[in-house]
Write an enzyme that holds these catalytic residues in place. Sequence first.
Site, PDB file in Angstrom:
ATOM      1  N   GLY A  43     -18.751  -8.874  34.268  1.00 44.31           N
ATOM      2  CA  GLY A  43     -19.064  -8.472  34.849  1.00 44.31           C
ATOM      3  C   GLY A  43     -20.575  -7.976  35.322  1.00 44.31           C
ATOM      4  O   GLY A  43     -20.814  -8.572  35.134  1.00 44.31           O
ATOM      5  N   HIS A  84     -13.438 -11.586  37.137  1.00 46.61           N
ATOM      6  CA  HIS A  84     -13.955 -10.888  35.661  1.00 46.61           C
ATOM      7  C   HIS A  84     -13.229 -11.709  34.644  1.00 46.61           C
ATOM      8  O   HIS A  84     -11.973 -11.785  34.291  1.00 46.61           O
ATOM      9  CB  HIS A  84     -13.351 -10.046  35.741  1.00 46.61           C
ATOM     10  N   ASP A  85     -13.911 -12.237  33.561  1.00 49.32           N
ATOM     11  CA  ASP A  85     -14.037 -13.160  32.608  1.00 49.32           C
ATOM     12  C   ASP A  85     -12.789 -12.070  31.304  1.00 49.32           C
ATOM     13  O   ASP A  85     -12.101 -12.495  30.881  1.00 49.32           O
ATOM     14  CB  ASP A  85     -14.590 -13.600  31.994  1.00 49.32           C
ATOM     15  N   THR A  86     -13.443 -10.604  31.278  1.00 51.59           N
ATOM     16  CA  THR A  86     -12.178 -10.473  31.235  1.00 51.59           C
ATOM     17  C   THR A  86     -10.788  -9.978  31.428  1.00 51.59           C
ATOM     18  O   THR A  86      -9.475 -10.199  30.850  1.00 51.59           O
ATOM     19  CB  THR A  86     -12.189  -9.077  30.606  1.00 51.59           C
ATOM     20  N   GLY A 122     -15.796 -16.987  21.837  1.00 52.19           N
ATOM     21  CA  GLY A 122     -16.249 -17.243  20.178  1.00 52.19           C
ATOM     22  C   GLY A 122     -15.639 -16.840  19.161  1.00 52.19           C
ATOM     23  O   GLY A 122     -16.084 -17.254  18.710  1.00 52.19           O
TER      24      GLY A 122
END
Length: 467
Positions: free
Chosen positions: A62, A219-221, A386
Amino acid sequence: MLAQLEGGTIRLTELHRFTGYQTRLADGPALDVSALLRGIDAGLEAAAAAGGVDSIGADGWGVDFVLLDERGMLLDQPRTHRHPRGQHGLAALTASELERIAESTGIQLLPIVSLFHLCDWAKTHPELARKAARFLMIADLVALHLSGVAACEWTLARTSGLLSAKTGGWDRAMLAFTGLPEQAFGPLVAPGTVLGQLSPALQSRTELSAARVVAVAAHDTASAALCLAPAEDEAFLVCGSWILVGAEIADGSMPLDAQQQGFGLEGGVEGRGLLVRSLQGMHLLRGLRDAWARRTGTEPSFPDIAEAADRANPAAPAINPSDPLFVDAVDMIEALRAHCPKLNHDDLGELARAVYVGLAAEVTISLDRLEELTGRPIRRIRLGGGGADDPVLCRTIANASGREVLAGPVEASAMGNAMAQFTALGAFASMRAAQARGSAGCDIRSYPPSTFRPTAEPSMPYEKGFS
């Protein structure tokens, strides 16, 4: 990542991984857009070699953005959210203006937020600001590259500090703060929207046949939260360069005092709210690895660092990751030395352990506050990203918080991305159906808390985060 649907379960295969798109200019950290798009194209070539795909979707971090002119060219090389201009932009606003921003948008008042970067950039580049024809977040820029369609995906735009928490659309008062023309902020699209087909130029260049380009939860979240699917008594924890601690709020409302407790309201799929606190994350360990390699000539692997931390003196001090020293540390060992002189700076394990225990303490504080804000107990933590591949981190968080950690999948954002694409293609009836079935084959590891509690406390009380 190649996502394949087999018997209702999504299977992921890594096709291509690349670096080199982060760079450093004289004024601070920046992005090399050409390198980023070259890496994307190499991934498309790998997809073609694997047999082709039906759709493509891009998610990403983001707050970072680009500004394009009328020809679609970059107005300026994009800087990252760690650039000092964000702090300058935030500091230039009055207390009443910041209160208005917080109330209107629901964001965390952190210098990483796009709004504060834009405020400072427009003041120092007024002529360029007047030429801005399109504002796009980084994953939106990739979608434009893929499809030729310039649109702002909603969950990603929620991180910018420019959307109204009440209406979900662009907030005109917030746009006025930026100093950019209002028309630069284009249409918003929801996750699952089909933008169009892969551009003819990319089809020719990559030998990839026509595929639909889908706006996922960019948004990866938000993509990770879709995959992790926390239950009522669970929180999600996305552990990457940043650690995002959060819970899903079904009605999208902001609990009272949430911002005072360091949380903001971000966007999830199907209009869901994500109550999130942003913490410094795994970039601290990456910085430690890089600094250690420069000093010793030998680069340790992340498992090496975790093993060294596990063996380190348990009575050694810990750090507080919210110290501003760690936001953009050029030399992480020197930053650790300045933050906590009592650490043995010649002992990799002691330095790493200080980071692990500090991160776990910050997560624990955030989980306790999240319980208070939502009024419901948090008994388990769904951890993706990760950090799910790091058993020392998972155990340390479980022990510090007293809560079971369910770790996996590592590629939670990619899995959530795939869920949105398969839903858009009609393979799932809804995002919730994708959540219920799509990740059934994922490897989830349990880390129950032990009776051990870290004895070290963070050495500095940055209660409100690095702002």
